[in-house]
Design an enzyme around this catalytic site. Sequence first.
Site, PDB file in Angstrom:
ATOM      1  N   ASP A 159       0.954  -1.574  -0.132  1.00  0.00           N
ATOM      2  CA  ASP A 159       0.421   0.143  -0.671  1.00  0.00           C
ATOM      3  C   ASP A 159       0.461   1.331   0.183  1.00  0.00           C
ATOM      4  O   ASP A 159       2.630   1.110   0.239  1.00  0.00           O
ATOM      5  CB  ASP A 159      -1.203  -0.096   1.087  1.00  0.00           C
ATOM      6  CG  ASP A 159       0.138  -0.079   2.498  1.00  0.00           C
ATOM      7  OD1 ASP A 159       1.034   1.012   2.409  1.00  0.00           O
ATOM      8  OD2 ASP A 159      -0.202  -1.057   3.967  1.00  0.00           O
ATOM      9  N   LYS A 217      -4.323   0.064  -1.791  1.00  0.00           N
ATOM     10  CA  LYS A 217      -5.158  -0.592  -0.973  1.00  0.00           C
ATOM     11  C   LYS A 217      -6.424  -0.586  -0.676  1.00  0.00           C
ATOM     12  O   LYS A 217      -6.127   0.816   0.090  1.00  0.00           O
ATOM     13  CB  LYS A 217      -4.452  -1.117  -0.177  1.00  0.00           C
ATOM     14  CG  LYS A 217      -5.292  -2.299   0.873  1.00  0.00           C
ATOM     15  CD  LYS A 217      -3.730  -2.588   1.587  1.00  0.00           C
ATOM     16  CE  LYS A 217      -3.775  -2.367   2.988  1.00  0.00           C
ATOM     17  NZ  LYS A 217      -3.153  -2.597   3.450  1.00  0.00           N
TER      18      LYS A 217
END
Length: 320
Positions: A169, A192
Amino acid sequence: MRDIAVFSGSAHPELAQEVCTHLGVPLSPTRVSRFANDCLEVQLQANCRERDVFIIQPLVRPVQEHLVELLMMCDAARGASAGRITVVMPHYSYARSDKKDAPRISLGGRLVADLMVAAGASRVLAMTLHAPQVHGFFSVPVDHLHALRELAAHFRKYDLSRTTVVSPDLGNAKEAAAFARLIGAHVAAGAKQRFADDRVSISSVIGEVAGRDVIVLDDEIAKGSTVLELLERLRELGPRSIRVACTHGLFAAGALKRLSDQPDVLEIVCTNTVPVPVADHEEHKAKLSILSIAPALAEAVRRIHNGESVSALFDAPRSE
């Protein structure tokens, strides 16, 4: 180092012993007992008076048990007139509770930090906190180590000419970029969205991945849902090889088996900030590599004790 005293809780005594071996000091004994009503009692079985006391205890499962044990050890050292009390916390599990992302939610990261200070901690030595802002939860000095150099030394044995470090992420992208610089690799990150503790969605991967050797890097792997979701997106892009690395290998709820069962994952690398069960290590040792961060912790403890710079640890590569 006559004025130093190192104690360990029951969370990870093997790491504490290894740190003491590198320091050249004995691991002082601790007695943890339980009353009939289930309350804990802790006794530090070595002299603490005016000594520089270091208490080594990662917050791992059962987290609350080990937290109370740590608080009692701090309180015992303070009551024994310790000169200074440093909590050496290789893994701070409550660091994930670092923001108010829902109404009336507790900020466990700050609360537990306050509890440690209230119990007597005058300094904290941590490794790879989940988010940098967790520093601000403590009202005492925090020395924040990372394991990127240990991980880099491990991966340098491979051909890294076509390597991309992938963060699951954007929040971990800064650490992934720092790691990529250490090994001379490209960097990429997943986009994400988290819906629950174990349910995430990664819609795409930003960066060059196709035909490259990928190292997925995260700060910790618990249930492994994020990494498994990322692997699905990576496969759509056609990497040449995949390896997975993290600092804290928690591997809860069968995560290590699920990752090891992925045929295209060549290797899983973590450090020993938290104990990996012997049974899991033996079962998956073909793919699992555990790196020791004891030398780095020991050097940081030595520098804190001697009043030297801890940040200087990261100014130059450690000799291998």
